[in-house]
Design a protein around this motif. Structure first.
Motif, PDB file in Angstrom:
ATOM      1  N   UNK A 144       4.528  -9.797 -14.532  1.00  0.00           N
ATOM      2  CA  UNK A 144       5.165  -8.600 -15.080  1.00  0.00           C
ATOM      3  C   UNK A 144       6.345  -9.077 -15.900  1.00  0.00           C
ATOM      4  N   UNK A 145       6.260  -8.940 -17.211  1.00  0.00           N
ATOM      5  CA  UNK A 145       7.280  -9.514 -18.072  1.00  0.00           C
ATOM      6  C   UNK A 145       7.246 -11.027 -17.980  1.00  0.00           C
ATOM      7  N   UNK A 146       8.371 -11.629 -17.657  1.00  0.00           N
ATOM      8  CA  UNK A 146       8.452 -13.086 -17.541  1.00  0.00           C
ATOM      9  C   UNK A 146       8.339 -13.574 -16.101  1.00  0.00           C
ATOM     10  N   UNK A 147       8.139 -12.635 -15.173  1.00  0.00           N
ATOM     11  CA  UNK A 147       8.131 -13.011 -13.757  1.00  0.00           C
ATOM     12  C   UNK A 147       6.743 -12.939 -13.155  1.00  0.00           C
TER      13      UNK A 147
ATOM     14  N   UNK B 278      13.315 -13.622  -4.529  1.00  0.00           N
ATOM     15  CA  UNK B 278      14.183 -12.450  -4.498  1.00  0.00           C
ATOM     16  C   UNK B 278      13.392 -11.154  -4.568  1.00  0.00           C
ATOM     17  N   UNK B 279      13.996 -10.086  -4.028  1.00  0.00           N
ATOM     18  CA  UNK B 279      13.413  -8.755  -4.150  1.00  0.00           C
ATOM     19  C   UNK B 279      13.506  -8.285  -5.595  1.00  0.00           C
ATOM     20  N   UNK B 280      12.493  -7.595  -6.032  1.00  0.00           N
ATOM     21  CA  UNK B 280      12.480  -7.025  -7.377  1.00  0.00           C
ATOM     22  C   UNK B 280      12.168  -5.541  -7.248  1.00  0.00           C
ATOM     23  N   UNK B 281      13.027  -4.699  -7.796  1.00  0.00           N
ATOM     24  CA  UNK B 281      12.795  -3.258  -7.805  1.00  0.00           C
ATOM     25  C   UNK B 281      12.275  -2.877  -9.180  1.00  0.00           C
ATOM     26  N   UNK B 282      11.059  -2.367  -9.231  1.00  0.00           N
ATOM     27  CA  UNK B 282      10.445  -1.958 -10.489  1.00  0.00           C
ATOM     28  C   UNK B 282      10.554  -0.445 -10.621  1.00  0.00           C
ATOM     29  N   UNK B 283      11.291   0.000 -11.627  1.00  0.00           N
ATOM     30  CA  UNK B 283      11.495   1.428 -11.864  1.00  0.00           C
ATOM     31  C   UNK B 283      11.018   1.853 -13.249  1.00  0.00           C
ATOM     32  N   UNK B 284      10.718   0.861 -14.073  1.00  0.00           N
ATOM     33  CA  UNK B 284      10.230   1.107 -15.421  1.00  0.00           C
ATOM     34  C   UNK B 284       9.095   0.131 -15.709  1.00  0.00           C
ATOM     35  N   UNK B 285       8.280   0.477 -16.704  1.00  0.00           N
ATOM     36  CA  UNK B 285       7.213  -0.423 -17.098  1.00  0.00           C
ATOM     37  C   UNK B 285       5.845   0.066 -16.664  1.00  0.00           C
ATOM     38  N   UNK B 286       4.791  -0.694 -17.004  1.00  0.00           N
ATOM     39  CA  UNK B 286       3.419  -0.284 -16.698  1.00  0.00           C
ATOM     40  C   UNK B 286       3.210  -0.038 -15.204  1.00  0.00           C
ATOM     41  N   UNK B 287       2.740   1.150 -14.865  1.00  0.00           N
ATOM     42  CA  UNK B 287       2.618   1.540 -13.458  1.00  0.00           C
ATOM     43  C   UNK B 287       1.554   0.737 -12.724  1.00  0.00           C
ATOM     44  N   UNK B 288       0.399   0.548 -13.340  1.00  0.00           N
ATOM     45  CA  UNK B 288      -0.680  -0.184 -12.660  1.00  0.00           C
ATOM     46  C   UNK B 288      -0.256  -1.610 -12.369  1.00  0.00           C
ATOM     47  N   UNK B 289       0.394  -2.272 -13.316  1.00  0.00           N
ATOM     48  CA  UNK B 289       0.874  -3.637 -13.091  1.00  0.00           C
ATOM     49  C   UNK B 289       1.876  -3.686 -11.947  1.00  0.00           C
TER      50      UNK B 289
ATOM     51  N   UNK C 278       0.833  -1.201   0.000  1.00  0.00           N
ATOM     52  CA  UNK C 278       0.000   0.000   0.000  1.00  0.00           C
ATOM     53  C   UNK C 278       0.871   1.255   0.000  1.00  0.00           C
ATOM     54  N   UNK C 279       2.104   1.146   0.479  1.00  0.00           N
ATOM     55  CA  UNK C 279       3.037   2.264   0.396  1.00  0.00           C
ATOM     56  C   UNK C 279       3.384   2.599  -1.042  1.00  0.00           C
ATOM     57  N   UNK C 280       3.352   1.571  -1.914  1.00  0.00           N
ATOM     58  CA  UNK C 280       3.567   1.816  -3.346  1.00  0.00           C
ATOM     59  C   UNK C 280       2.393   2.575  -3.938  1.00  0.00           C
ATOM     60  N   UNK C 281       1.184   2.254  -3.476  1.00  0.00           N
ATOM     61  CA  UNK C 281      -0.011   2.976  -3.955  1.00  0.00           C
ATOM     62  C   UNK C 281       0.055   4.448  -3.534  1.00  0.00           C
ATOM     63  N   UNK C 282       0.327   4.687  -2.251  1.00  0.00           N
ATOM     64  CA  UNK C 282       0.427   6.075  -1.779  1.00  0.00           C
ATOM     65  C   UNK C 282       1.568   6.807  -2.473  1.00  0.00           C
ATOM     66  N   UNK C 283       2.705   6.121  -2.617  1.00  0.00           N
ATOM     67  CA  UNK C 283       3.859   6.740  -3.256  1.00  0.00           C
ATOM     68  C   UNK C 283       3.615   7.049  -4.719  1.00  0.00           C
ATOM     69  N   UNK C 284       2.869   6.168  -5.392  1.00  0.00           N
ATOM     70  CA  UNK C 284       2.578   6.396  -6.807  1.00  0.00           C
ATOM     71  C   UNK C 284       1.699   7.623  -6.993  1.00  0.00           C
ATOM     72  N   UNK C 285       0.726   7.797  -6.113  1.00  0.00           N
ATOM     73  CA  UNK C 285      -0.120   8.988  -6.228  1.00  0.00           C
ATOM     74  C   UNK C 285       0.735  10.246  -6.028  1.00  0.00           C
ATOM     75  N   UNK C 286       1.574  10.231  -4.987  1.00  0.00           N
ATOM     76  CA  UNK C 286       2.410  11.396  -4.697  1.00  0.00           C
ATOM     77  C   UNK C 286       3.368  11.675  -5.851  1.00  0.00           C
TER      78      UNK C 286
ATOM     79  N   UNK D 247      -1.957   9.258 -12.750  1.00  0.00           N
ATOM     80  CA  UNK D 247      -1.965  10.137 -13.927  1.00  0.00           C
ATOM     81  C   UNK D 247      -0.750   9.911 -14.825  1.00  0.00           C
ATOM     82  N   UNK D 248      -0.131   8.745 -14.724  1.00  0.00           N
ATOM     83  CA  UNK D 248       0.940   8.357 -15.647  1.00  0.00           C
ATOM     84  C   UNK D 248       0.795   6.861 -15.918  1.00  0.00           C
ATOM     85  N   UNK D 249       1.170   6.457 -17.118  1.00  0.00           N
ATOM     86  CA  UNK D 249       0.995   5.065 -17.534  1.00  0.00           C
ATOM     87  C   UNK D 249       2.181   4.184 -17.173  1.00  0.00           C
ATOM     88  N   UNK D 250       3.373   4.751 -17.223  1.00  0.00           N
ATOM     89  CA  UNK D 250       4.586   3.975 -16.962  1.00  0.00           C
ATOM     90  C   UNK D 250       5.357   4.593 -15.799  1.00  0.00           C
ATOM     91  N   UNK D 251       6.044   3.758 -15.032  1.00  0.00           N
ATOM     92  CA  UNK D 251       6.761   4.243 -13.855  1.00  0.00           C
ATOM     93  C   UNK D 251       7.748   5.343 -14.214  1.00  0.00           C
TER      94      UNK D 251
END
Length: 287
Positions: free
Chosen positions: A160-163, A132-143, A45-53, A110-114
């Motif tokens: 997301x991709x192959x994972x 493993x941890x995965x850091x997503x910095x690019x790609x579809x934001x909603x996914x 949920x921190x990703x949701x709040x952070x994405x809005x901000x 209000x953006x489609x990609x990270x």
């Protein structure tokens, strides 16, 4: 004489299901105090709040408050007895549909990609197969955000991709380490906390499971703070305490936002110490 390089400030937001409303109050206080992020790292949920901000710099958090004010348990964890039966029979990987979470994100991001976010946004998830941890910095934001919030057994993993990815809280609920790795010199940690003042065990399997998970994940916060408070300028906003709201209960969002904003403003106005901040993060109860 050369001028000192500017400091890079990161906001790190933890998971916590309905307790994510606490982070909204903290964000409100920080922005009013003139503290703004150069980058944002969020889990669940921190990703949701952070994405809005990340998509609304300079706008305050009124829009995010509106989202939380309208949020209901039925919209996030919609009851579906048939789906639940299939899940218990081994025909589904999650008890409830992710449609509600995706719908919230699709309406309000209000953006489609990270990489298109106005403030650099990094979302933490866990690889189902490797752990493993995965850091997503690019790609579809909603996914990406949906994957980060895909609580195991509650929601299905997100491809997301192959994972196949699930809730980032499984591996790093408060990803201070990634903020530091991304170059942050100053890190503000917004921790949703846990229900330390329940009078009885939560009712219902979902509520009980989320409460147990929050207890486990909260202990990660202490370890992260102790590991990094001497490496960077680390500010940990104290979680709400006492707190008697289950992470499955969305009916107290306004109260949580107001309480946490007031508590954060009081803390910011004081001469808070930066050493030994894990002292107010330990598990406890009020009985």
């Amino acid at each position: 004489m050369d001028e000192a390089a500017p400091m890079t400030t990161a906001f790190v937001l933890s998971g916590g299901a309905s307790l994510g409303a606490v982070e909204v109050g903290m964000l409100d206080a920080l922005l009013d105090h003139g503290v703004t992020p150069d980058l944002i790292v969020g889990t669940s949920v921190g990703a949701l709040n952070g994405a809005w901000l990340a998509g609304h710099p300079g706008e305050g958090v009124d829009g995010l408050r509106e989202i939380w004010t309208s949020m209901r348990r039925s919209s996030v964890f919609p009851a579906d007895p048939v789906r639940g039966l299939f899940a218990f029979a081994g025909q589904r990987r999650g008890l409830v549909s992710q449609h509600g979470v995706r719908s919230i994100l699709e309406r309000h991001l209000n953006f489609d990609r990270l990489e298109d976010a106005a403030i650099p946004l990094h979302v933490i998830a866990a690889d189902v197969l490797s752990g493993k941890e995965v850091v997503l910095s690019r790609g579809p934001a909603v996914d990406a955000v949906t994957a980060s919030a895909a609580i195991p057994a509650v929601f299905e993993p997100v491809r997301v991709g192959k994972r196949f990815l699930m809730d980032g809280g499984v591996v790093n609920n408060t990803p201070i380490s990634h903020a530091v790795a991304l170059g942050a010199d100053v890190v503000w940690v917004l921790c949703a906390g846990y229900a330390c003042a329940l009078k009885e065990p939560p009712r219902g399997a979902l509520a009980m499971g989320l409460h147990a998970l929050s207890l486990v994940l909260h202990q990660q916060v202490m370890a992260g703070v102790e590991a990094y408070e001497s490496a960077v300028e680390l500010h940990v906003l104290p979680p709400l305490c006492p707190l008697d709201v289950s992470p499955a209960d969305f009916s107290h969002s306004v109260e949580l936002m107001d309480r946490s904003a007031a508590a954060a403003r009081k803390w910011l106005a004081g001469s808070h110490r930066l050493e030994g901040q894990s002292r107010f993060l330990g598990l406890h109860d009020h009985h």
